[in-house]
Design a protein around this motif. Structure first.
Motif, PDB file in Angstrom:
ATOM      1  N   ALA A 241       0.809  -1.217   0.000  1.00 10.29           N
ATOM      2  CA  ALA A 241       0.000   0.000   0.000  1.00 10.29           C
ATOM      3  C   ALA A 241       0.849   1.278   0.000  1.00 10.29           C
ATOM      4  O   ALA A 241       0.320   2.368  -0.240  1.00 10.29           O
ATOM      5  N   HIS A 242       2.139   1.145   0.256  1.00  7.57           N
ATOM      6  CA  HIS A 242       3.007   2.323   0.329  1.00  7.57           C
ATOM      7  C   HIS A 242       3.335   2.817  -1.080  1.00  7.57           C
ATOM      8  O   HIS A 242       3.588   2.024  -1.993  1.00  7.57           O
ATOM      9  N   ASP A 243       3.369   4.136  -1.270  1.00 10.94           N
ATOM     10  CA  ASP A 243       3.583   4.682  -2.613  1.00 10.94           C
ATOM     11  C   ASP A 243       5.053   4.914  -2.972  1.00 10.94           C
ATOM     12  O   ASP A 243       5.372   5.258  -4.107  1.00 10.94           O
ATOM     13  N   PHE A 244       5.963   4.754  -2.015  1.00  5.74           N
ATOM     14  CA  PHE A 244       7.398   4.933  -2.244  1.00  5.74           C
ATOM     15  C   PHE A 244       7.716   6.298  -2.856  1.00  5.74           C
ATOM     16  O   PHE A 244       8.593   6.433  -3.715  1.00  5.74           O
ATOM     17  N   ALA A 245       7.009   7.302  -2.369  1.00  6.68           N
ATOM     18  CA  ALA A 245       7.228   8.664  -2.862  1.00  6.68           C
ATOM     19  C   ALA A 245       8.608   9.199  -2.482  1.00  6.68           C
ATOM     20  O   ALA A 245       9.081  10.178  -3.072  1.00  6.68           O
ATOM     21  N   GLU A 246       9.267   8.567  -1.499  1.00  7.82           N
ATOM     22  CA  GLU A 246      10.607   9.007  -1.093  1.00  7.82           C
ATOM     23  C   GLU A 246      11.637   8.797  -2.200  1.00  7.82           C
ATOM     24  O   GLU A 246      12.676   9.461  -2.225  1.00  7.82           O
ATOM     25  N   ALA A 264      11.632  -1.953  -6.096  1.00 12.05           N
ATOM     26  CA  ALA A 264      11.898  -1.563  -4.717  1.00 12.05           C
ATOM     27  C   ALA A 264      10.835  -2.124  -3.782  1.00 12.05           C
ATOM     28  O   ALA A 264      11.147  -2.619  -2.689  1.00 12.05           O
ATOM     29  N   ARG A 265       9.577  -2.057  -4.204  1.00 16.27           N
ATOM     30  CA  ARG A 265       8.491  -2.593  -3.375  1.00 16.27           C
ATOM     31  C   ARG A 265       8.708  -4.084  -3.108  1.00 16.27           C
ATOM     32  O   ARG A 265       8.572  -4.558  -1.978  1.00 16.27           O
ATOM     33  N   GLU A 266       9.048  -4.824  -4.140  1.00 18.61           N
ATOM     34  CA  GLU A 266       9.231  -6.268  -4.004  1.00 18.61           C
ATOM     35  C   GLU A 266      10.442  -6.601  -3.128  1.00 18.61           C
ATOM     36  O   GLU A 266      10.357  -7.465  -2.247  1.00 18.61           O
ATOM     37  N   ILE A 267      11.570  -5.935  -3.348  1.00 20.59           N
ATOM     38  CA  ILE A 267      12.752  -6.319  -2.584  1.00 20.59           C
ATOM     39  C   ILE A 267      12.689  -5.816  -1.138  1.00 20.59           C
ATOM     40  O   ILE A 267      13.328  -6.406  -0.257  1.00 20.59           O
ATOM     41  N   VAL A 268      11.909  -4.767  -0.862  1.00 19.40           N
ATOM     42  CA  VAL A 268      11.686  -4.368   0.530  1.00 19.40           C
ATOM     43  C   VAL A 268      10.936  -5.484   1.264  1.00 19.40           C
ATOM     44  O   VAL A 268      11.271  -5.839   2.405  1.00 19.40           O
TER      45      VAL A 268
END
Length: 287
Positions: A241-246, A264-268
């Motif tokens: 659900a996080h948008d990784f706007a950083e 990035a979402r997957e490897i986090v």
């Protein structure tokens, strides 16, 4: 061109105060960057400074001397919070590079794809900078300013990287995505450090992503959401659900910006899963 190989830190600092020098440590980035060009800069060779090659502890910190190599780090007796750093160390080029490349060189080179930076960010690492006029300590997040840019001032020498003991808790994991398994520049990478309390709740979490911005980035908003949830089984849902706007990824030959963001979402998730598994939690956190 001048060349100097000081035998003491004080001698090195005196030379730095007396002119502009290119610092040479492991040399694993220095020599390839020269290409076919002759070396014209003044070179200050730090390989005579044996005082800077150590991994030690005090009551307050774990300390890595500036000349500690990646092989030194892999072999060091360190708590599980440093497992991500050791995994990253195994990804720094070949074994020959790991034997020569130094922790300070990796940070001062300030590549967006520097493998050592994300794990060190999750450990709230600091760098110690010395000059002929004194010493100062700078948080790693404030030291690397951008692509090939740091806060090291003229006349300063990075002498150590230190990790506060309060940050060296829990378990950790590191995941690197590249075009092949070994000897590759990162497309994206993630480091996670988690602390699971006696009730099985996620009481603390630190996350960092590299190669997806000019500087590796702590995901503080996501960390807060995970701490608030507390349930290891909710990790994948919260990350999804996080948008990784950083992150501010770019398009290049290794991958598109959109691919990097999705990767990035997957490897986090994978880094968190590895850290939780190392802590003894066995919940399925796969996205």
């Amino acid at each position: 061109m001048r060349y100097a190989k000081p035998k003491s830190i004080d001698e090195a600092l005196a030379l730095l105060a007396d002119g502009s020098w290119t610092l040479l440590a492991g040399g694993t980035d220095f020599y390839p960057a020269q290409g076919n060009r002759p070396i014209k800069d003044h070179v200050l060779d730090l390989n005579g400074l044996q005082q800077l090659r150590h991994i030690s502890q005090t009551d307050r910190h774990y300390i890595f001397g500036a000349r500690a190599t990646w092989t030194d780090i892999i072999r060091a007796d360190l708590p599980p919070a440093f497992d991500a750093l050791k995994l990253a160390a195994r990804e720094v080029g070949s074994i020959q590079i790991q034997n020569s490349g130094t922790i300070a060189g990796n940070l001062c080179n300030a590549s967006p794809a520097a493998d050592g930076v994300p794990p060190l960010l999750t450990l709230s690492a600091e760098v110690v900078l010395r000059s002929a006029s004194g010493e100062r300590v700078v948080g790693l997040s404030d030291f690397i300013l951008g692509n090939r840019r740091t806060a090291r001032a003229p006349g300063e020498l990075l002498t150590a990287v230190r990790v506060p003991r309060e940050a060296a808790t829990g378990s950790s994991h590191f995941v690197k995505l590249g075009a092949r398994r070994y000897l590759v520049i990162s497309i994206a990478m993630a480091a996670a450090r988690v602390v699971v309390d006696e009730a099985g709740k996620l009481s603390d979490v630190a996350l960092s992503v590299g190669a997806c911005s000019a500087v590796a980035t702590r995901l503080q908003a996501l960390e807060e959401r995970l701490r608030e949830a507390g349930a290891p089984g909710d990790v994948a849902r919260i990350v999804e659900a996080h948008d990784f706007a950083e992150l501010t990824p770019i398009d290049d030959v290794r991958g598109s910006a959109e691919y990097r963001r999705q990767a990035a979402r997957e490897i986090v998730v994978r880094a968190l899963g590895g850290a939780l598994a190392a802590s003894g939690r066995t919940e399925d956190v796969a996205a």
